[in-house]
Design an enzyme around this catalytic site. Sequence first.
Site, PDB file in Angstrom:
ATOM      1  N   ARG A 234       0.915  -1.222   0.062  1.00  0.00           N
ATOM      2  CA  ARG A 234      -0.042  -0.028  -0.009  1.00  0.00           C
ATOM      3  C   ARG A 234       0.857   1.283   0.058  1.00  0.00           C
ATOM      4  O   ARG A 234       1.969   1.413   0.485  1.00  0.00           O
ATOM      5  CB  ARG A 234      -0.813   0.018   1.270  1.00  0.00           C
ATOM      6  N   GLU A 263       0.766   8.236  -5.088  1.00  0.00           N
ATOM      7  CA  GLU A 263       0.161   7.797  -6.480  1.00  0.00           C
ATOM      8  C   GLU A 263      -1.000   8.626  -6.513  1.00  0.00           C
ATOM      9  O   GLU A 263      -1.564   8.758  -7.759  1.00  0.00           O
ATOM     10  CB  GLU A 263       0.184   6.371  -6.405  1.00  0.00           C
ATOM     11  N   HIS A 295       1.964   0.502  -9.788  1.00  0.00           N
ATOM     12  CA  HIS A 295       0.923  -0.185  -9.254  1.00  0.00           C
ATOM     13  C   HIS A 295       0.461  -1.196 -10.218  1.00  0.00           C
ATOM     14  O   HIS A 295      -0.625  -1.437 -10.420  1.00  0.00           O
ATOM     15  CB  HIS A 295      -0.371   0.724  -8.850  1.00  0.00           C
TER      16      HIS A 295
END
EC number: 1.1.1.345
Length: 333
Positions: A234, A263, A295
């Site tokens: 995360r 992000e 990601h």
Amino acid sequence: MKIIAYGARVDEIQYFKQWAKDTGNTLEYHTEFLDENTVEWAKGFDGINSLQTTPYAAGVFEKMHAYGIKFLTIRNVGTDNIDMTAMKQYGIRLSNVPAYSPAAIAEFALTDTLYLLRNMGKVQAQLQAGDYEKAGTFIGKELGQQTVGVMGTGHIGQVAIKLFKGFGAKVIAYDPYPMKGDHPDFDYVSLEDLFKQSDVIDLHVPGIEQNTHIINEAAFNLMKPGAIVINTARPNLIDTQAMLSNLKSGKLAGVGIDTYEYETEDLLNLAKHGSFKDPLWDELLGMPNVVLSPHIAYYTETAVHNMVYFSLQHLVDFLTKGETSTEVTGPAK
């Protein structure tokens, strides 16, 4: 039943179409994310399915409630971008996909680890600069000679442990809720001892509030000189400024970051302006001992299929049975 899906990616569309054909349900999909404006498209539908890293704001749940829509299923694991308070306030029930493909993320973490242990970023930088001779001077390390500390022994962490163990590494692990029974592939240690003993630290913990900056300056101070840190979990887990400082000082040998701290802000700017300016990202991108990715650790054919099929089945369960085994009532990994 009528279902509307948001955040549809090109690679998901074939699975949306096949699922609708297989089940006979009406499924309408949109590439746009679910927000306070696009949620209006859901009026007249029975349930909503979604995938995004941008926030699910309170206004989304307010309008769902007004439209009589009670169920939202997401095609991913993490819920840290969901306003859980507002969701509960408006009586919306949520389900995620807690294990669409643990192997996809664990394999990606292993890939980053091997890349950094063999100094491939430095090798490539010299080859691109035309210095073939210097490119051959970066001696690597063997994974089988390293101690790997895995933070989090859930679905993904367990697969990661097996992969690292398969290369002959010594594996230690930390989890505030340790597995019961025998676990011959690794030993549990305290978080402090994991930082002190590990050559490679691999993160597989949830993005809940208490884990924000779990890797901070104090953690870096405990680590071995030359440690490697991998984050495919995360975005909020690592203090990026502290990480950059330790990369510059040489305390860290390298990092692999698939879930970057900022992000969400960058993606929002990308969606709004078609680009984003992030000097911190640019600086990290220019460092040969840093592996950045957008990601995508989860991103395999198997994972995408499962994300679509599992999440839509959960929505059907909600609508037909009033429950699903993957309902989320609090922050999820």
